[in-house]
Design a protein around this motif. Structure first.
Motif, short mmCIF file in Angstrom:
data_model
loop_
_atom_site.label_atom_id
_atom_site.label_comp_id
_atom_site.label_asym_id
_atom_site.label_seq_id
_atom_site.Cartn_x
_atom_site.Cartn_y
_atom_site.Cartn_z
N HIS A 245 -12.05 -61.81 -79.35
CA HIS A 245 -12.66 -63.02 -78.81
C HIS A 245 -13.54 -63.67 -79.87
N HIS A 247 -17.15 -66.38 -80.35
CA HIS A 247 -18.30 -67.06 -79.73
C HIS A 247 -19.24 -67.53 -80.83
N HIS A 292 -13.06 -61.74 -83.40
CA HIS A 292 -13.34 -60.36 -83.80
C HIS A 292 -12.84 -59.41 -82.73
FE LIG Z 1 -18.29 -60.67 -79.62
#
Ligand SMILES: [Fe+2]
Length: 376
Positions: A245, A247, A292
């Motif tokens: 994911h 962010h 990651h």
């Molecule tokens: Fe993360």
């Protein structure tokens, strides 16, 4: 475009932004006589070299990531055997994880409300905003080492005045007013969240089931001392790996148990991932917006702690953090079905060193129950 032309174009950009590299926060750290080390990957926080820090009375080093200037930072602190840090207050928030040793902390305000609590390695707690606090090493023979994640960079860069930040008399009594159970180890839970200001043993605290991150994952979120910062604990079983994911910046991932590695790559460049091998005590701070993925290659469950800003996860209109759902429908989580086959081969190879094999088939099948069609 040739490699040479690409490098020249980047060098020109670097020159154009060079004047924005310095900032009051970095001047502050340099003025304290401390080093700023790269936080993206630190193999073992217990081995980070430290320097004396006169303001605090311990030994320390700062660790910064790519976007720390506007999000958060961290530092490693050592309290020598039999020693204590100086009383201190600060107009920024701080979360602490104790790596080694045992001791106590006194927290108080000018109204005379005061509490003292004890901790040892594995503990997590928050320092209430601008409260006086002082840490004591409880051992005469072993040092204490802790890591702290704070939002000092945006605060110092905003006010540009260290007296305001470190000698400010304002009392945030709505955040701390000497409540007797303030640092009690509470077990007040709702779904994925635990409401407490103190976790005495983050390594062994039971977590909640979280299938959303894949492969039998467990998860628990917390918010310490009514801070704007957030934290969570995650665990995943042997012979498994989590979904990838992405962010925003500033998630400080500290490995609490197990062994394995993480891959980090820019979206679309999964053929060129950075690989960071980890052990207990490793820190990884994925860069802003970078995908990651964490892989457990050891014979026991892998658990990590993440200290982050409250704003590091972009949300959809319904308030759901985008890195919890599929890229296929606009989220920032990569489904197993869409991941690089090379990653699976690499995982198999890493497990083979322990005579283990991947145990991912059930997770791949489970995903299919809710997997949105590709290209939707
Ligand atoms: Fe993360």
């Amino acid at each position: 475009m040739s490699e040479e032309a690409r490098k020249k174009a980047m060098d020109e950009l670097v020159a154009k932004f060079a004047g924005e590299k310095a900032d009051p926060y970095k001047n502050y750290v340099q003025g304290e006589g401390l080093d700023i080390l790269d936080a993206q990957y630190v193999r073992n926080l217990r081995k980070v070299p430290l320097k004396p820090w006169a303001r605090r009375g311990g030994n320390a080093a700062y660790l910064n990531h790519d976007a720390s200037k506007s999000s958060n930072d961290c530092y490693v602190m050592e309290i020598e055997p039999g020693a204590m840090l100086k009383p201190h207050r600060q107009m920024f928030e701080e979360m602490i994880f104790v790596l080694d040793g045992r001791g106590s902390t006194k927290v108080w305000n000018n109204a005379g409300k005061s509490l003292t609590f004890e901790w040892k390695a594995g503990a997590i707690f928050g320092i209430p905003l601008n409260c006086w606090h002082q840490h004591f090493n409880g051992s005469g023979s072993a040092p204490v080492r802790y890591i702290a994640v704070t939002n000092a960079p945006p605060v110092i860069n905003l006010y540009k005045n260290l007296d305001f930040v470190f000698s400010n008399p304002f009392e945030f009594t709505e955040r701390f007013n000497g409540e007797p159970d303030y640092f009690a180890a509470k077990n007040d839970r709702e779904l994925w969240t635990i409401r407490t200001n103190f976790i005495p043993d983050a390594v062994n605290l039971p977590l909640a089931i979280a299938h959303e991150r894949g492969a039998g994952g467990q998860h628990l979120r917390f918010n310490l001392a009514n801070s704007s910062q957030q934290g969570h604990l995650s665990q995943f079983p042997v012979q498994t790996y989590k979904k990838a994911h992405a962010h925003g910046p500033g998630a400080h991932v500290v490995i609490l148990s197990g062994e394995g590695y993480s891959l980090c790559w820019n979206d679309g460049l999964e053929n060129k991932p950075d690989r960071f091998d980890w052990e207990v005590g490793t820190l990884i701070v994925p860069r802003d917006g970078v995908y990651h993925q964490h892989f457990n290659t050891g014979p026991q469950p892998a658990r990590y702690l993440a200290f982050r800003t409250g704003a590091s996860g972009a949300k959809n209109a319904q308030g759901v953090v985008k890195c919890f759902y599929s890229k296929r429908i606009g989220g920032h989580q990569l489904d197993y079905a869409d991941e690089s086959q090379e990653f699976r081969r690499m995982f198999e190879e890493a497990l083979a060193r322990h005579n283990l094999k991947p145990a991912m088939d059930a997770a791949y099948e489970k995903e299919l129950e809710t997997l949105p069609p590709a290209g939707e």
